[in-house]
Design an enzyme around this catalytic site. Structure first.
Site, PDB file in Angstrom:
ATOM      1  N   TYR A  48     -21.920 -21.085  75.811  1.00  0.00           N
ATOM      2  CA  TYR A  48     -21.081 -20.748  74.659  1.00  0.00           C
ATOM      3  C   TYR A  48     -19.781 -20.126  75.142  1.00  0.00           C
ATOM      4  O   TYR A  48     -19.777 -19.379  76.131  1.00  0.00           O
ATOM      5  CB  TYR A  48     -21.769 -19.717  73.755  1.00  0.00           C
ATOM      6  N   TYR A  91     -30.033 -24.274  77.111  1.00  0.00           N
ATOM      7  CA  TYR A  91     -29.634 -23.088  77.900  1.00  0.00           C
ATOM      8  C   TYR A  91     -30.784 -22.084  77.984  1.00  0.00           C
ATOM      9  O   TYR A  91     -31.642 -22.029  77.113  1.00  0.00           O
ATOM     10  CB  TYR A  91     -28.374 -22.439  77.309  1.00  0.00           C
ATOM     11  N   ARG A 147     -33.705 -22.759  75.436  1.00  0.00           N
ATOM     12  CA  ARG A 147     -33.513 -23.243  74.072  1.00  0.00           C
ATOM     13  C   ARG A 147     -33.290 -24.743  74.096  1.00  0.00           C
ATOM     14  O   ARG A 147     -32.497 -25.253  74.891  1.00  0.00           O
ATOM     15  CB  ARG A 147     -32.270 -22.605  73.426  1.00  0.00           C
ATOM     16  N   HIS A 157     -29.286 -27.592  70.316  1.00  0.00           N
ATOM     17  CA  HIS A 157     -29.236 -27.296  68.877  1.00  0.00           C
ATOM     18  C   HIS A 157     -27.802 -26.991  68.458  1.00  0.00           C
ATOM     19  O   HIS A 157     -26.957 -26.634  69.287  1.00  0.00           O
ATOM     20  CB  HIS A 157     -30.138 -26.112  68.522  1.00  0.00           C
TER      21      HIS A 157
HETATM   22 FE    FE Z   1     -27.705 -21.195  70.104  1.00  0.00          FE
END
Ligand code: FE
Length: 239
Positions: free
Chosen positions: A103, A142, A152, A155
């Site tokens: 991110y 990630y 994860r 998404h």
């Molecule tokens: Fe996320």
């Protein structure tokens, strides 16, 4: 004036405490919830300058001078009410990791490269048929340190604002066939198999652009039996 809506079936939303999701251990409500009737004052709120939403915010691959790295995809769908009617002119926002699973956010310390040509945020208004559409790239998986070797699944985070703060729905869209889904406490925290499966988008040939981008469809239902499950209440940070 107040409205009542058909109940959401049990098992649609994750419980406030879900042992495998470490984020819920300390951050969850300690007292029973108070149901606030949705009167006019709850259903009206701030209005954003929606007129300024345009293509740069719906096409996440064209927000910088260069092209982001990754597989281009189209993500589209409809926002629907409890009776399957379109919800028009409602604000839909998305945020996601880049193709490497990183991110653009100061608390994301994942040792993966940032992409100077990808911010990972978009927003749009649903049209007269309740539809939204984004062009973006496939987000990467990630690690999230919830437990040993925790990853994860790919998404995209969604927010559907609705007319006021208390009507906001925040959720996550997943991709079909992702092998990480059965290992994800965030996804598994939704008790009902059927409700959980509604968070998985479907491959959509109708919106696939030949030679350019594969389409995925993700419909969002705001209320009633088909309600789209919300994010775990205590999830924080870039999860
Ligand atoms: Fe996320």
């Amino acid at each position: 004036m107040s409205r009542s809506y058909p109940p959401v079936p049990p098992g649609t939303h994750s419980s406030d405490y879900f042992e495998p999701n470490r984020g819920t251990h300390l951050r969850h409500p300690k007292h029973p919830r108070i149901v606030v009737p949705q009167t006019l004052s709850e259903l009206t709120g701030p209005v954003y300058p929606y007129l300024f939403i345009g293509q740069p915010e719906t096409d996440l691959t064209r927000q910088h001078s260069g092209q982001p790295i990754g597989e281009r995809i189209v993500v589209s769908g409809s926002v629907l009410d409890e009776d399957g009617r379109p919800v028009t002119k409602t604000l839909v926002e998305i945020w996601q990791a880049n193709a490497a699973g990183r991110y653009r956010h100061q608390v994301d310390l994942h040792d993966a490269p940032l992409d100077p040509n990808f911010t990972g945020c978009g927003r749009t208004l649903t049209d007269a048929e309740g539809r939204y559409r984004f062009v973006t790239i496939m987000p990467g998986a990630y690690p999230w340190r919830n437990h040993h070797n925790a990853w994860r699944p790919a998404h995209i985070h969604f927010s559907v604002f609705g007319p006021a703060f208390c009507t906001r729905l925040v959720t996550q869209m997943y991709f079909p066939g992702d092998p990480l889904l059965p290992y994800d406490p965030m996804y598994l925290s939704i008790p009902s198999d059927e409700a959980r499966s509604r968070l998985i988008s479907v491959l959509d040939w109708e919106t696939t652009i030949p030679d350019t981008a594969v389409g995925y469809r993700f419909d969002i239902v705001l209320r009633g039996r088909e309600r789209t499950p919300a994010d775990p209440k205590s999830a924080g940070g870039p999860a």
